[in-house]
Write an enzyme that holds these catalytic residues in place. Structure first.
Site, PDB file in Angstrom:
ATOM      1  CE1 TYR A 194      35.989 -29.275  -1.023  1.00 24.98           C
ATOM      2  CE2 TYR A 194      38.082 -29.642   0.038  1.00 24.98           C
ATOM      3  CZ  TYR A 194      37.273 -29.417  -0.926  1.00 24.98           C
ATOM      4  OH  TYR A 194      37.865 -28.935  -2.274  1.00 24.98           O
TER       5      TYR A 194
ATOM      6  CB  VAL B   8      29.155 -24.726  -0.429  1.00 25.20           C
ATOM      7  CG1 VAL B   8      30.008 -23.376  -0.134  1.00 25.20           C
ATOM      8  CG2 VAL B   8      27.854 -24.363  -0.865  1.00 25.20           C
TER       9      VAL B   8
ATOM     10  N   GLY C  53      29.526 -33.513   3.980  1.00 27.25           N
ATOM     11  CA  GLY C  53      28.487 -33.271   4.792  1.00 27.25           C
ATOM     12  C   GLY C  53      28.343 -31.345   4.527  1.00 27.25           C
ATOM     13  CG  HIS C  54      30.390 -27.433   4.166  1.00 28.02           C
ATOM     14  ND1 HIS C  54      30.577 -26.421   3.296  1.00 28.02           N
ATOM     15  CD2 HIS C  54      30.181 -26.858   5.355  1.00 28.02           C
ATOM     16  CE1 HIS C  54      30.617 -25.265   3.800  1.00 28.02           C
ATOM     17  NE2 HIS C  54      30.370 -25.419   5.137  1.00 28.02           N
ATOM     18  CG  PHE C  55      25.773 -27.373   3.094  1.00 26.58           C
ATOM     19  CD1 PHE C  55      25.686 -27.252   4.587  1.00 26.58           C
ATOM     20  CD2 PHE C  55      26.513 -26.112   2.616  1.00 26.58           C
ATOM     21  CE1 PHE C  55      26.139 -26.425   5.472  1.00 26.58           C
ATOM     22  CE2 PHE C  55      26.838 -25.209   3.390  1.00 26.58           C
ATOM     23  CZ  PHE C  55      26.777 -25.290   5.009  1.00 26.58           C
TER      24      PHE C  55
END
Length: 153
Positions: free
Chosen positions: A46, A56, A49-51
Site C-alpha cells: 500500500y 502513509v 502509491g500512497h504516497f
C-alpha cells in the site's frame, strides 16, 4: 492462551499475504475480543502509491486490520465450523492521526453485539501507541446467505 495457540489462530484467518495484515495475535477471548499487531514494513504494497514522497498507511488498510482482528474474536458457529466472515458495514470511523513505515500497529477489536450472522465490532488501531483509527464495523458470516432455501414441496 499460549503463543503456539495464538499462532494457530493466525493460520485460521482466510486471508493470505499480501491481504493478511495481521502478523501476530496478541490476545483472543473467543466471542468477546482480540488484539493483533503488524509492523508497517517500508515495502508493504500500500505504500507504492500512497504516497511515494510521504508514505502513509491508507485508512482502509487500518479498517481491514481491525476487521481481521475482529474475525479472530468471533467464536466458531454452533456447528463448530469457523465463520466465513466478510465486511458488511462501517460506522463512525475516525482517523485522528496518520502512520507510516516502521510503525507498530495494534488493532483491538471488541464484539458488542450479534444478530444472526451479523457481528458488530468496535475497536481501534494504534501506531506506536497513538490512535490512528477508531470506529465500528459489522462482519457477516456469508455461509448463512449461501444456505439453500428449503424445498417448498
Amino acid at each position: 492462551m499460549t503463543e503456539a495457540r495464538l499462532d494457530d489462530l493466525l493460520a485460521q484467518l482466510p486471508h493470505r499475504p499480501p491481504m493478511r495484515l495481521v502478523e501476530r495475535v496478541v490476545e483472543v477471548v473467543r466471542g468477546r475480543n482480540a488484539r493483533a499487531t503488524r509492523v508497517a514494513h517500508p515495502d508493504d504494497w500500500y505504500f507504492d502509491g500512497h504516497f511515494p514522497a510521504d508514505p502513509v498507511i491508507p485508512a482502509i488498510a487500518l479498517v481491514e486490520l481491525l476487521a481481521q482482528a475482529g474475525g479472530l474474536a468471533v467464536a466458531p458457529s454452533a456447528d463448530g465450523e469457523a465463520a466465513q466472515l466478510r465486511l458488511a458495514a462501517l460506522s463512525d470511523f475516525k482517523f485522528p492521526a496518520a502512520a507510516g513505515p516502521g510503525a507498530l500497529l495494534e488493532a483491538t477489536a471488541v464484539i458488542v453485539g450479534q444478530v444472526g450472522p451479523l457481528v458488530k465490532i468496535t475497536g481501534s488501531v494504534t501506531a506506536d501507541g497513538r490512535v490512528v483509527a477508531i470506529g465500528s464495523l459489522t462482519l457477516a458470516d456469508v455461509r448463512a446467505s449461501r444456505t439453500p432455501a428449503p424445498d417448498p414441496s
